[in-house]
Scaffold this motif. Structure first.
Motif, PDB file in Angstrom:
ATOM      1  N   LYS B 139       8.206   6.101  -6.806  1.00  0.00           N
ATOM      2  CA  LYS B 139       8.423   7.034  -7.921  1.00  0.00           C
ATOM      3  C   LYS B 139       8.076   8.469  -7.540  1.00  0.00           C
ATOM      4  CE  LYS B 139       9.734   3.997 -11.052  1.00  0.00           C
ATOM      5  NZ  LYS B 139      10.969   3.434 -10.489  1.00  0.00           N
ATOM      6  N   VAL B 140       7.070   8.624  -6.689  1.00  0.00           N
ATOM      7  CA  VAL B 140       6.674   9.965  -6.259  1.00  0.00           C
ATOM      8  C   VAL B 140       6.885  10.039  -4.748  1.00  0.00           C
ATOM      9  CG1 VAL B 140       4.807  11.669  -6.216  1.00  0.00           C
ATOM     10  CG2 VAL B 140       4.911   9.976  -8.064  1.00  0.00           C
ATOM     11  N   GLY B 141       7.422  11.132  -4.262  1.00  0.00           N
ATOM     12  CA  GLY B 141       7.669  11.258  -2.831  1.00  0.00           C
ATOM     13  C   GLY B 141       8.910  10.491  -2.428  1.00  0.00           C
ATOM     14  N   ARG B 142       8.901   9.937  -1.201  1.00  0.00           N
ATOM     15  CA  ARG B 142      10.101   9.241  -0.744  1.00  0.00           C
ATOM     16  C   ARG B 142       9.735   7.963  -0.010  1.00  0.00           C
ATOM     17  NH1 ARG B 142      10.459  11.695   4.566  1.00  0.00           N
ATOM     18  NH2 ARG B 142       8.656  13.061   4.628  1.00  0.00           N
ATOM     19  N   THR B 150       5.158   8.445  11.178  1.00  0.00           N
ATOM     20  CA  THR B 150       3.791   8.146  10.745  1.00  0.00           C
ATOM     21  C   THR B 150       3.658   8.221   9.216  1.00  0.00           C
ATOM     22  OG1 THR B 150       3.081  10.447  10.953  1.00  0.00           O
ATOM     23  CG2 THR B 150       2.768   9.042  12.875  1.00  0.00           C
ATOM     24  N   GLY B 151       4.775   8.219   8.507  1.00  0.00           N
ATOM     25  CA  GLY B 151       4.756   8.309   7.049  1.00  0.00           C
ATOM     26  C   GLY B 151       4.738   6.935   6.407  1.00  0.00           C
ATOM     27  N   GLY B 152       3.856   6.722   5.427  1.00  0.00           N
ATOM     28  CA  GLY B 152       3.779   5.438   4.743  1.00  0.00           C
ATOM     29  C   GLY B 152       3.811   5.589   3.236  1.00  0.00           C
ATOM     30  N   ASP B 153       4.161   4.475   2.545  1.00  0.00           N
ATOM     31  CA  ASP B 153       4.157   4.445   1.079  1.00  0.00           C
ATOM     32  C   ASP B 153       3.016   3.556   0.604  1.00  0.00           C
ATOM     33  OD1 ASP B 153       6.399   6.041   0.807  1.00  0.00           O
ATOM     34  OD2 ASP B 153       7.770   4.339   0.974  1.00  0.00           O
ATOM     35  N   LYS B 187       0.495   9.636   7.251  1.00  0.00           N
ATOM     36  CA  LYS B 187       0.666  10.559   6.139  1.00  0.00           C
ATOM     37  C   LYS B 187       1.211   9.763   4.950  1.00  0.00           C
ATOM     38  CE  LYS B 187       3.675  13.989   6.001  1.00  0.00           C
ATOM     39  NZ  LYS B 187       4.598  14.579   6.930  1.00  0.00           N
ATOM     40  N   VAL B 188       0.715  10.066   3.761  1.00  0.00           N
ATOM     41  CA  VAL B 188       1.252   9.409   2.572  1.00  0.00           C
ATOM     42  C   VAL B 188       2.511  10.167   2.175  1.00  0.00           C
ATOM     43  CG1 VAL B 188       0.813   8.746   0.181  1.00  0.00           C
ATOM     44  CG2 VAL B 188      -1.080   8.822   1.821  1.00  0.00           C
ATOM     45  N   ILE B 189       3.694   9.515   2.320  1.00  0.00           N
ATOM     46  CA  ILE B 189       4.929  10.233   1.975  1.00  0.00           C
ATOM     47  C   ILE B 189       5.495   9.775   0.629  1.00  0.00           C
ATOM     48  CG2 ILE B 189       5.562  10.780   4.348  1.00  0.00           C
ATOM     49  CD1 ILE B 189       7.637   8.484   4.142  1.00  0.00           C
TER      50      ILE B 189
END
Lengths: 250, 408
Positions: B139-142, B150-153, B187-189
């Motif tokens: 819902k927020v970010g991608r 290195t981006g995670g949900d 990083k929290v994406i």
């Protein structure tokens, strides 16, 4: 006449009681209290300051083993620090405990991360607080229990806080030298989660202690870990600056 | 026969008020039966799709023994996540996409906070084809992005526990395949409110597969392969075809095996629905029974007259059965039509609902199937006839002379 007899009887009763007490008293003095036994346990397993080399072997479900080698150094005020040498993938990792706070330094992050006392120590069956063991007297309230064996004492420990390694511990000690023999570790629910055997009592420069610890995982079949103390130096110089978070990784 | 139907029809319309009341009972029962069935169909489809397209995929492949040991998310029961292995699976007919995964447990750290959570390492591209709903939940970010290695949900409960926002950095710590502690910076994406329907653990994170392979020190490996199947009803075929393809050291399971609780939930819902439906139907049929009993009593003289002019007992029986069936037919048809109308009205836009304890809305598109409509229609007609069996039998057993003399 009556009075005389009464007096004589009274005297003999008093004498009898005194005799009984006189007999019992020396024995009671020899029996250590729960607090004394636990203090001795701390002195044996975690003397004031030391510098030791330890090997841990974790036995896994699939019958394979993983070997870890590390150095543990205990400084003043129950601060303790640990360096990993083996395996290669753990080399450079360090741990530090100050009071109830614990950190692990990860070379891949180049910084220290807070960890929980009850998390598994390197995927084995000891937890972090076991590996960085310092002060049971501070962490637990001891009560003497019935060991069921005239040659040993049983201590029932209950944790004073959630930061202690376990909620409840049963510890068996050999009478005489108060060497720990075995232990059982319980969750708050009363379920036994680990059990330990202390073996191979050795003399490390004047300190006699079990050099081998076997921790069995009671929740998983065929899982256990062992720690062997290869060397232990006592009363070493422990510079205070080694026991702060910022020093980790240096 | 036609004459009989005509007479039955006329008789039904003779006492309009009573027939109307009986009709409304049947009508109401059928409307409720169809409406609730349609709603439940929609709900069950949403649950099924949420699981298949949002969590499990249609079919999964693991090393033998993995599912049994699933709780511990074992890393040593692994499989190759290379094109040689995944390509073989993709070549099976009706398989449309294949995604390698690694579920594992570990810790997320930010500042002084370290929280235990469950992770799933996902192939950012392939996963969007196997479980597109996973990405829609962000819902927020991608969602995971191959351009951001290195981006995670992460779930919002996990992020709020850590005091972290989308865009912040976190470290993931876990024991690698050998048990040695390892860590990576991330990083929290993106964030999503919930990992999926019926997720017991709300502290969950999704991590790009290559990063997780590095963290777990298992390059080129995974522990789970999720497979998309189209059309979905070919699952059994795909499972059977996959077994010889992957070989005996692997297990092939459909989502029914992986998420058995879904079938259990559907079964229980249907059980309750059937109970309620049957009670409604029973009440409506009691109405018919009552109407017919009254009818027979009122028309005793008439029945006597019919018999006197030569109408057979069989025909009397048939007449009353026909009258009841007519009520069942008309009430049933109207009820089905009304129920269908309601369902049709909501089918397009859907009904937004929120499950108990959930923070996400689910949209239900109700629908009913032709066999269900046909079956319900037949049940309402035959049921009406069965309810009228006893009164009709009484009518046919009347003695003409006594019936003629009746004053009721």
């Amino acid at each position: 006449m009556n009075n005389l007899m009464e007096n004589a009887m009274r005297r003999s009763i008093i004498l009898g009681v005194a005799a009984l007490l006189g007999q019992a008293a020396p024995v009671a003095a020899a029996e250590p209290t729960a607090a004394e036994i636990l203090k001795k346990y701390d002195d044996t397993m975690s003397p004031k300051t030391f510098d030791a080399l330890v090997v841990m072997i974790a036995h896994r479900q699939d019958d394979t083993t993983r070997t870890y080698k590390f150095r543990v150094m205990k400084g003043h005020d129950d601060k303790i620090r640990l360096w990993f040498f083996e395996p290669a993938s753990a080399k450079g990792q360090e741990m530090l405990r100050v009071g109830e706070n614990m950190w692990v330094y990860m070379p891949s992050l180049k910084r220290a991360v807070r960890i929980a006392s009850r998390d598994s120590f390197q995927g084995g069956d000891f937890n972090n607080a076991d590996a960085l063991r310092v002060n049971y007297v501070a962490d637990y309230t001891p009560v003497l229990g019935d060991s069921g064996d005239p040659k040993s004492y049983l201590l029932d420990l209950s944790a004073k806080s959630k930061d202690a390694a376990y909620d409840k511990v049963k510890l068996w000690f050999r009478k005489g030298d108060l060497m720990p023999e075995k232990a059982e570790y319980y969750a708050a629910s009363g379920k036994m989660i680990r059990s330990m055997k202390f073996t191979d009592v050795k003399d490390f420069r004047g300190l006699r202690r079990p050099a081998h610890l076997e921790m069995k995982n009671e929740l998983a079949q065929k899982r256990w870990s062992e720690m062997t103390w290869l060397d232990m130096k006592l009363n070493v110089e422990v510079p205070a600056q080694r026991f702060v978070v910022d020093d980790l990784g240096r | 026969m036609f004459a009989l139907i005509r007479i039955a029809l006329r008789n039904v319309t003779r006492n309009r008020r009573r027939s109307l009341i009986t009709l409304s009972a049947v009508f109401l029962a059928l409307t409720v039966m169809v409406g609730v069935r349609g709603l439940l169909n929609g709900l069950q489809a949403t649950i099924r799709e949420g699981v298949v397209y949002g969590q499990t995929g249609a079919v999964q492949v693991h090393r033998k023994g993995f599912l049994k040991a699933m709780q511990g998310a074992p890393l040593d029961l692994d499989l190759p996540a290379d094109e040689a292995f995944l390509g073989k699976i993709r070549a099976v007919p009706h398989v449309t996409a294949v995604a390698a995964r690694i579920p594992f447990g570990g810790m997320v750290n930010h500042g002084d906070q370290t929280v235990f959570s469950l992770f799933t390492a996902l192939d950012p591209v392939a996963e969007s084809k196997v479980c597109p709903q996973r990405y829609e939940r962000v819902k927020v970010g991608r969602p995971l992005d191959p351009a951001d290695p290195t981006g995670g949900d992460f779930t919002t409960p996990l992020l709020s526990r850590l005091g972290v926002k989308v865009g912040d950095g976190v470290a993931i710590l876990t024991n690698d395949r050998d048990g040695v502690l390892n860590a990576v910076d991330m990083k929290v994406i993106g964030s999503f409110p919930e990992p999926g329907l019926f997720a017991a653990d709300k502290k969950v994170g999704f991590i790009p597969l290559p990063l997780a392979q590095e963290l777990l020190r298992m390059p080129g490996r995974a522990t789970e392969v999720a497979i998309a199947v189209d059309p979905l009803d070919r699952i059994d075929e795909v499972v059977a075809a996959l077994r010889p393809v992957v070989g005996p050291e692997y297990e092939v399971s459909s989502w029914h095996d992986v998420a058995g609780y879904v079938d259990e939930i559907v079964k229980n819902q249907n059980l309750v629905l059937n109970l309620i439906s049957n009670i409604f139907l029973f009440m409506a049929l009691l109405g018919i029974l009552n109407t017919m009993l009254m009818s027979v009593r009122e028309r005793t003289r008439e029945i006597g007259t019919m018999m006197a002019v030569g109408v057979r007992r069989r025909q009397i029986l048939a007449l009353f059965l026909l009258e009841a069936s007519l009520l069942g037919l008309v009430g049933g048809a109207l009820g089905l039509a009304a129920g269908y109308g309601i369902i049709h009205h909501y089918a397009g836009e859907g009904i937004v609902m929120r499950a108990v304890g959930s923070t996400t809305d689910i949209v239900i598109h109700p629908f009913i199937t032709a066999p269900f409509v046909a079956r319900t229609f037949v049940v309402s007609i035959v049921g009406a006839a069965v309810a009228a069996l006893l009164p009709s039998f009484f009518a046919s057993r009347l003695r003409p002379v006594e019936a003629l003399g009746s004053v009721a």
